[in-house]
Design an enzyme around this catalytic site. Sequence first.
Site, short mmCIF file in Angstrom:
data_model
loop_
_atom_site.label_atom_id
_atom_site.label_comp_id
_atom_site.label_asym_id
_atom_site.label_seq_id
_atom_site.Cartn_x
_atom_site.Cartn_y
_atom_site.Cartn_z
N ARG A 1 -2.70 6.16 8.29
CA ARG A 1 -4.38 6.73 7.84
C ARG A 1 -5.38 5.60 6.87
O ARG A 1 -3.52 4.10 6.17
CB ARG A 1 -3.84 7.34 5.82
CG ARG A 1 -5.08 8.35 5.27
CD ARG A 1 -4.44 8.34 4.18
NE ARG A 1 -5.15 9.64 3.58
CZ ARG A 1 -5.09 10.39 2.03
NH1 ARG A 1 -4.28 10.23 1.94
NH2 ARG A 1 -6.25 11.10 1.75
N ALA B 1 0.78 -0.86 -0.36
CA ALA B 1 0.06 0.10 0.27
C ALA B 1 0.73 0.85 -0.34
O ALA B 1 0.95 2.03 -0.66
CB ALA B 1 -0.47 -0.11 1.37
N LYS C 1 -13.15 -0.80 4.25
CA LYS C 1 -13.62 -2.28 4.33
C LYS C 1 -12.56 -3.64 3.86
O LYS C 1 -12.29 -4.41 4.24
CB LYS C 1 -14.29 -2.27 3.57
CG LYS C 1 -15.26 -2.93 3.00
CD LYS C 1 -16.33 -3.29 2.03
CE LYS C 1 -17.45 -2.51 2.00
NZ LYS C 1 -18.82 -2.74 1.20
N THR C 2 -11.48 -2.82 3.03
CA THR C 2 -10.67 -3.73 2.54
C THR C 2 -9.60 -4.15 3.86
O THR C 2 -8.67 -5.61 4.05
CB THR C 2 -9.98 -3.97 1.85
OG1 THR C 2 -9.46 -1.94 1.29
CG2 THR C 2 -10.37 -3.24 0.09
N GLY D 1 -1.22 -5.92 6.91
CA GLY D 1 -1.04 -7.62 5.92
C GLY D 1 -0.47 -8.42 7.43
O GLY D 1 -1.06 -9.17 7.58
N GLU D 2 0.38 -7.89 7.95
CA GLU D 2 0.19 -8.34 8.92
C GLU D 2 0.09 -8.36 11.05
O GLU D 2 -0.25 -9.22 11.56
CB GLU D 2 2.66 -8.47 9.50
CG GLU D 2 3.02 -9.85 8.64
CD GLU D 2 2.79 -8.89 6.89
OE1 GLU D 2 3.95 -9.95 6.22
OE2 GLU D 2 3.40 -8.29 6.39
N GLY E 1 1.00 -0.71 6.88
CA GLY E 1 0.58 -1.61 5.60
C GLY E 1 -0.18 -2.59 7.06
O GLY E 1 -0.15 -2.79 8.28
N LEU F 1 -6.82 3.62 4.10
CA LEU F 1 -7.40 4.03 2.77
C LEU F 1 -9.15 3.27 2.21
O LEU F 1 -9.36 4.14 1.79
CB LEU F 1 -6.12 3.17 1.58
CG LEU F 1 -4.94 3.98 1.77
CD1 LEU F 1 -4.22 2.58 0.93
CD2 LEU F 1 -4.66 4.82 1.71
N ASN F 2 -9.22 2.37 2.71
CA ASN F 2 -10.01 1.64 2.74
C ASN F 2 -10.41 0.74 3.86
O ASN F 2 -9.93 -0.14 3.87
CB ASN F 2 -10.43 0.64 1.56
CG ASN F 2 -12.05 0.11 1.10
OD1 ASN F 2 -13.16 0.39 1.94
ND2 ASN F 2 -11.91 0.46 -0.51
#
Length: 743
Positions: free
Chosen positions: A633, A514, A638-639, A709-710, A707, A635-636
């Site tokens: 920040r 991202a 939902k995701t 993801g982790e 990020g 960004l989305n």
Amino acid sequence: MTPYIGKPINRVDGVAKVTGKAKYAAEYKAADLAHGWVISSSIAKGKVTRIDAEAALQLPGVIQVFSHENRPSLAWFDMSYKDQDAPPGSPFRPLRDATVKYSGQPVALVVAETLELARYAASLIRIEYEEEEHETALEHNLHRAREPKSGVATLLKPPPPKPRGDFEKDFRAAAVQVSGTYVHSAEHHNPMEMFATTVVYEKNNKLTIYDKTQGAPNSQLYVSQVFGIPFKDVRVISPYVGGGFGAGLRPQYQLFLAVLAARELKRSIRVSLTRQQMFTFGHRPACVQQVSLGASAEGKLEAIRHDAVGETSQFEDYTEIVVNWAGMLYPAQNVTLTYNLVPLDVYTPIDMRAPGGVTGLSALECAIDELAYKAGLDPVEFRLKNYTERDMNEDLPYSSKELRECFRQGAERFGWANRTPEPRSMRNGHTLVGWGMATGIWESMHMPARAEAVLTVNGKLRVSSATADIGTGTYTIMTQIAADTLGMPIEDVIFRLGDTDMPLAPIQGGSWTAATVGSAVKVACEDLGKKLFKMAQKMKQSPFADVKLDEIVFENAHIRLKADPSVAVSLLDIVGTNGGRAVSETSTSLPNMLEQRKYARAVHSAVFVEVEVDEDFGTVRVTRAVTAVAGGRILNPKTARSQIIGGMVWGISKGLEEESVMDHQFGRFMNHSLAEYHVPVNADIQDLDVIFVEETDTIVNPLGVKGLGEIGIVGMPAAIANAVFHATGKRIRSLPITLDKLL
């Protein structure tokens, strides 16, 4: 126009995936396509002494059987097999010689006209071995542990910092002490889509390769180096990935075998791995950790020692950041952190979601919980008492850190104040109820990347970068960034990825996509906007002839004057002055190292978990969990929430179910199927909640994002183990926590 960044936009690739329009590596068609079937070694160490393929080759439709005996001459240098994620050492070279380095190693490839025929022919091939003694048990070989070899990979995975203070002296003098050994077995990634490669052989010996990968340029680099093919003659395409979790960071051996067969036979080839073969490359390594902590009577941490020993292969030194987290989270003055490796007769481990982080924090945060109990402090209160605004390893302040708010908001949402601290003090009928919590942390990284932005003659914005989307929402957030940057309606923006014909981007991993690709998309769209503005200034009777760039805004597919939005020129009209050609710009985003080097950069979380433990059977259920994340920040939402929920589910998996069971007599992983490799199903998952704590960071990258993801997984296993202790009074230091450990 309302900004798209920060809005819960639906996944732009969702329709393609649920309708089947999205194609994966094994689904691309090609004329004259042959099929390969991999034969795996049945021993863990030794040599192949004989391969009898006569019966297979006599079958009509069987084209060839490739092995070390008839493979072509290739580049065998170490550097030829290096990739973007290669650790120090000598990478594995399929079919190089008769040597068998690990169980399941590919020793032959059968190529036939159909997949079914290739599979049947493989069953007719007889292979004889000269077997040697092997070692695959980490815990039996701890005495052989040594320091890892250094290499380029250590730039992203730095070794433990030098010791601070005098741990031994201050630990012995500490009023409150804990010490324990923590163990976890290997784990395998097991994404839904198994690894496959379709190689389309084209005229002039050019190759178009559809590969399952988390970085198409990485596969291109590998193929070009190994086979000595110019980059321009190798195109790798991977627009959709059915789960990766790190397994696709390195090229896997089906890519090598498919390219080898295609070049030798001069025809298109597909090689797909079976679910069992998904256990024959890369895994989260087994690890044994020793954690010792000392604190004052008031609960101030004074001494930390965290030692870890991980496994690696005999040919590469795979490393993880396992022990460094203690120095990043806690301000003790006497700290010793060590990390060593034991080479075993296994394939080289590979990064698996939150590599090292979930491993190290699972031990550290359990030890912190135990120390809090011994000090008579609430686990949240203990962490706040030992809070730091600096990364003590680097002695740098954090660019931003809203972890206090994570503790506060997470505890409030969870209802932590209603917890009774004594173990076994809470019940729900016949089951014991436990509440536990833990801290999470993961580095926020920003890598170089390139992106292209194109405004087409019909006024559509096409943006591309050779990154990947392994299910994280990359397609969607890049579309949002592009739409906002150039003021376009989102339905007029398309983002494309996963093709080496596109601008270069790094592998998708480390929670950096991202920030990395997003920044490149932003810069490319900004540069395209500057070019369009200059074109607008040259238009006849342009209202912007004497206007400066900072006096205009891109909005609703127009350039508008800030002072008077009615003064505007449409982007469609601007591109119409370009002689029927699209207007494009390709740009590079680089991290601001001069500024970033002054700060530590990380995403933080606080995890709260409730478990119910059956008192008779020892079964554990996570009934609810809350994760509060300070991720810069968002960004989305939902995701982003989907990423955290996915990490929490995997944390439940690691904490309670998931392990690869090795039979050391054979040196082979035995539960190599989704029937016996246990992961959570819907019935295992109850109420999971996510809070995004507001956090502003102007240092990490131009978008201010961190990020996600982790960070969703790193704190979950420890929080579960701590909740199990609160429920039962038993400290389980071996993951996963199965019922036999509680009975």
